[in-house]
Motif scaffolding. Structure first.
Motif, PDB file in Angstrom:
ATOM      1  N   GLU A  63      10.288  77.437   3.336  1.00 27.82           N
ATOM      2  CA  GLU A  63       9.391  77.730   2.230  1.00 27.82           C
ATOM      3  C   GLU A  63       8.351  76.620   2.069  1.00 27.82           C
ATOM      4  O   GLU A  63       8.588  75.518   2.483  1.00 27.82           O
ATOM      5  CB  GLU A  63      10.190  77.899   0.920  1.00 27.82           C
ATOM      6  CG  GLU A  63      10.898  76.647   0.442  1.00 27.82           C
ATOM      7  CD  GLU A  63      11.556  76.866  -0.935  1.00 27.82           C
ATOM      8  OE1 GLU A  63      11.083  77.675  -1.718  1.00 27.82           O
ATOM      9  OE2 GLU A  63      12.557  76.199  -1.186  1.00 27.82           O
ATOM     10  N   THR A  64       7.206  76.880   1.404  1.00 29.40           N
ATOM     11  CA  THR A  64       6.765  78.097   0.770  1.00 29.40           C
ATOM     12  C   THR A  64       5.603  78.708   1.526  1.00 29.40           C
ATOM     13  O   THR A  64       5.561  79.910   1.770  1.00 29.40           O
ATOM     14  CB  THR A  64       6.305  77.809  -0.682  1.00 29.40           C
ATOM     15  OG1 THR A  64       7.358  77.219  -1.411  1.00 29.40           O
ATOM     16  CG2 THR A  64       5.860  79.078  -1.383  1.00 29.40           C
ATOM     17  N   SER A  65       4.639  77.865   1.910  1.00 24.67           N
ATOM     18  CA  SER A  65       3.357  78.399   2.377  1.00 24.67           C
ATOM     19  C   SER A  65       3.441  79.057   3.748  1.00 24.67           C
ATOM     20  O   SER A  65       2.524  79.775   4.137  1.00 24.67           O
ATOM     21  CB  SER A  65       2.295  77.294   2.374  1.00 24.67           C
ATOM     22  OG  SER A  65       2.755  76.162   3.084  1.00 24.67           O
ATOM     23  N   ILE A  67       5.675  81.329   4.524  1.00 27.24           N
ATOM     24  CA  ILE A  67       6.343  82.627   4.399  1.00 27.24           C
ATOM     25  C   ILE A  67       5.448  83.803   4.801  1.00 27.24           C
ATOM     26  O   ILE A  67       5.893  84.674   5.557  1.00 27.24           O
ATOM     27  CB  ILE A  67       6.925  82.810   2.976  1.00 27.24           C
ATOM     28  CG1 ILE A  67       8.077  81.813   2.757  1.00 27.24           C
ATOM     29  CG2 ILE A  67       7.394  84.245   2.752  1.00 27.24           C
ATOM     30  CD1 ILE A  67       8.598  81.778   1.335  1.00 27.24           C
ATOM     31  N   ILE A  82      14.361  84.433   8.427  1.00 30.65           N
ATOM     32  CA  ILE A  82      15.169  83.674   7.466  1.00 30.65           C
ATOM     33  C   ILE A  82      14.317  82.528   6.938  1.00 30.65           C
ATOM     34  O   ILE A  82      13.627  81.861   7.709  1.00 30.65           O
ATOM     35  CB  ILE A  82      16.455  83.145   8.134  1.00 30.65           C
ATOM     36  CG1 ILE A  82      17.414  84.314   8.416  1.00 30.65           C
ATOM     37  CG2 ILE A  82      17.128  82.074   7.272  1.00 30.65           C
ATOM     38  CD1 ILE A  82      18.652  83.925   9.194  1.00 30.65           C
ATOM     39  N   VAL A  83      14.357  82.330   5.633  1.00 28.15           N
ATOM     40  CA  VAL A  83      13.575  81.264   5.002  1.00 28.15           C
ATOM     41  C   VAL A  83      14.507  80.121   4.594  1.00 28.15           C
ATOM     42  O   VAL A  83      15.333  80.279   3.687  1.00 28.15           O
ATOM     43  CB  VAL A  83      12.815  81.783   3.763  1.00 28.15           C
ATOM     44  CG1 VAL A  83      12.012  80.648   3.114  1.00 28.15           C
ATOM     45  CG2 VAL A  83      11.893  82.947   4.139  1.00 28.15           C
ATOM     46  N   ARG A  85      15.276  76.792   2.657  1.00 30.02           N
ATOM     47  CA  ARG A  85      14.750  76.366   1.364  1.00 30.02           C
ATOM     48  C   ARG A  85      14.576  74.853   1.281  1.00 30.02           C
ATOM     49  O   ARG A  85      15.225  74.110   2.014  1.00 30.02           O
ATOM     50  CB  ARG A  85      15.689  76.840   0.234  1.00 30.02           C
ATOM     51  CG  ARG A  85      16.062  78.317   0.306  1.00 30.02           C
ATOM     52  CD  ARG A  85      14.842  79.227   0.233  1.00 30.02           C
ATOM     53  NE  ARG A  85      14.122  79.111  -1.002  1.00 30.02           N
ATOM     54  CZ  ARG A  85      14.266  79.931  -2.048  1.00 30.02           C
ATOM     55  NH1 ARG A  85      15.121  80.935  -1.973  1.00 30.02           N
ATOM     56  NH2 ARG A  85      13.544  79.761  -3.132  1.00 30.02           N
ATOM     57  N   LYS A  86      13.712  74.413   0.387  1.00 23.42           N
ATOM     58  CA  LYS A  86      13.514  72.980   0.150  1.00 23.42           C
ATOM     59  C   LYS A  86      14.213  72.511  -1.130  1.00 23.42           C
ATOM     60  O   LYS A  86      14.133  71.340  -1.484  1.00 23.42           O
ATOM     61  CB  LYS A  86      12.020  72.652   0.079  1.00 23.42           C
ATOM     62  CG  LYS A  86      11.322  72.778   1.428  1.00 23.42           C
ATOM     63  CD  LYS A  86       9.848  72.405   1.327  1.00 23.42           C
ATOM     64  CE  LYS A  86       9.207  72.427   2.703  1.00 23.42           C
ATOM     65  NZ  LYS A  86       7.742  72.191   2.617  1.00 23.42           N
ATOM     66  N   PRO A  90      21.107  78.058  -6.812  1.00 21.49           N
ATOM     67  CA  PRO A  90      22.406  78.102  -7.508  1.00 21.49           C
ATOM     68  C   PRO A  90      23.470  78.916  -6.766  1.00 21.49           C
ATOM     69  O   PRO A  90      24.663  78.645  -6.922  1.00 21.49           O
ATOM     70  CB  PRO A  90      22.060  78.780  -8.845  1.00 21.49           C
ATOM     71  CG  PRO A  90      20.597  78.647  -9.014  1.00 21.49           C
ATOM     72  CD  PRO A  90      20.007  78.571  -7.641  1.00 21.49           C
ATOM     73  N   TYR A  91      23.054  79.895  -5.975  1.00 22.32           N
ATOM     74  CA  TYR A  91      24.019  80.785  -5.323  1.00 22.32           C
ATOM     75  C   TYR A  91      24.518  80.242  -3.993  1.00 22.32           C
ATOM     76  O   TYR A  91      25.370  80.865  -3.353  1.00 22.32           O
ATOM     77  CB  TYR A  91      23.373  82.156  -5.091  1.00 22.32           C
ATOM     78  CG  TYR A  91      22.042  82.083  -4.389  1.00 22.32           C
ATOM     79  CD1 TYR A  91      21.965  81.840  -3.018  1.00 22.32           C
ATOM     80  CD2 TYR A  91      20.857  82.210  -5.095  1.00 22.32           C
ATOM     81  CE1 TYR A  91      20.749  81.735  -2.381  1.00 22.32           C
ATOM     82  CE2 TYR A  91      19.634  82.099  -4.462  1.00 22.32           C
ATOM     83  CZ  TYR A  91      19.590  81.871  -3.112  1.00 22.32           C
ATOM     84  OH  TYR A  91      18.383  81.754  -2.487  1.00 22.32           O
ATOM     85  N   ILE A  93      26.538  78.527  -1.152  1.00 23.18           N
ATOM     86  CA  ILE A  93      27.920  78.095  -0.956  1.00 23.18           C
ATOM     87  C   ILE A  93      27.988  77.380   0.387  1.00 23.18           C
ATOM     88  O   ILE A  93      27.585  77.933   1.410  1.00 23.18           O
ATOM     89  CB  ILE A  93      28.877  79.305  -0.981  1.00 23.18           C
ATOM     90  CG1 ILE A  93      28.822  79.994  -2.350  1.00 23.18           C
ATOM     91  CG2 ILE A  93      30.295  78.885  -0.637  1.00 23.18           C
ATOM     92  CD1 ILE A  93      29.514  81.345  -2.383  1.00 23.18           C
ATOM     93  N   GLU A 109      12.364  64.574   2.332  1.00 22.30           N
ATOM     94  CA  GLU A 109      12.583  65.953   1.907  1.00 22.30           C
ATOM     95  C   GLU A 109      13.880  66.456   2.538  1.00 22.30           C
ATOM     96  O   GLU A 109      14.300  65.971   3.589  1.00 22.30           O
ATOM     97  CB  GLU A 109      11.404  66.795   2.366  1.00 22.30           C
ATOM     98  CG  GLU A 109      11.279  68.102   1.637  1.00 22.30           C
ATOM     99  CD  GLU A 109       9.863  68.627   1.726  1.00 22.30           C
ATOM    100  OE1 GLU A 109       9.358  69.076   0.707  1.00 22.30           O
ATOM    101  OE2 GLU A 109       9.267  68.593   2.816  1.00 22.30           O
TER     102      GLU A 109
END
Lengths: 178, 178
Positions: A63-65, A67, A82-83, A85-86, A90-91, A93, A109
């Motif tokens: 992510e982000t730009s 995508i 598949i993205v 994340r940076k 919360p989800y 696991i 980062e």
């Protein structure tokens, strides 16, 4: 009066006059915007699609730009993507957590990939996609994420390259340091 | 053995069995994934396009997971879109800064829009697009950003609504609290 210098970017018949950003005193870089500009993203996609390996199974981006470009490349080749994340979500696991090595940033980062995606990457030929690569640190971290998930990196692709850190990365164009 | 419950989401002939996330003890929500699943995003887009106002000029969304839906809706109607950010970016000059009011989060999230985008929003009929709306707080903050940039909100749209906070939001479907 405030004036803003712009720089012309041409790609596949599409031209954008983009603003310049000065990240350090005396260095200006064109600010390419992949978010929101479908015509431009599709022009970049059109340059990159012929360079994609025939045996690509999956696209992985961050992510982000990046995508929209990953989305268009995936659509053009009928693949999923598949993205990574940076920020931790919360989800997540047992996520794969990968630090980005950086020469210029004090606080590195961190990339996050939820564990449930790893089964989609395992043993797959993965094409890494980013919008702009400068030092290449984020691309290397993305590659490490894919290896840790059991995937093979079939190609590393970026819309544009800027600077000297993109050996082995397939691009649609170069951006100057001004 | 670890088993994971899933929930079936059907939209426009496409079915996804998505994992359940438990944000609070005793509450489970289906984890819809717009990132990376083009077929699903296009199915949601197909439900939403007929509900878009005819006089829409522009789509405004917020990062990250809503970007593919905004991208597909914009492409379907030949519009551009603008992505409001959740983190300040280094190149932003005089950004619009808008706090998200939240009943559940202690530290409120903050939205950022670089000032250079405001001229694209001024006097335009804007369609707000999100993937999932729960309390509606982020959607209200997005609406405030558009008003502050001088735009008019022509419609508020979301792929799915979850809970009781989405009065006046056009959606493709509902997600249950389980």
């Amino acid at each position: 009066m405030v004036t803003m210098d712009t720089y012309p970017i041409q790609i596949g018949g599409v031209t954008r006059h983009v603003p310049l950003h000065e990240p350090f005193p005396g260095v200006r870089i064109p600010l390419v915007d992949f978010l929101g500009d479908i015509e431009f993203v599709r022009a970049v996609m059109g340059e990159l699609v012929p360079k994609m390996p025939d045996d690509a199974d999956l696209i992985v981006t961050v992510e982000t730009s990046s995508i929209p470009l990953a989305h268009e490349l995936a659509a053009a080749r009928d693949l999923n993507y598949i993205v990574v994340r940076k920020r931790r979500r919360p989800y997540m696991i047992d996520p794969i957590i990968q630090e980005v090595e950086s020469l210029t940033l004090g606080a590195g980062e961190v990339l996050w990939l939820d564990r449930r995606y790893t089964e989609r990457i395992l043993n797959k030929n993965v094409v890494l996609v980013m919008d702009v690569v400068a030092s290449g640190g984020t691309m290397r971290a993305l590659e490490r994420v894919v290896h840790r998930a059991g995937g093979k990196v079939a190609a590393r692709m970026a819309g544009f390259h800027q600077g000297n850190g993109a050996e082995g990365i397939l691009t649609a164009g170069e951006l100057p340091l001004l």
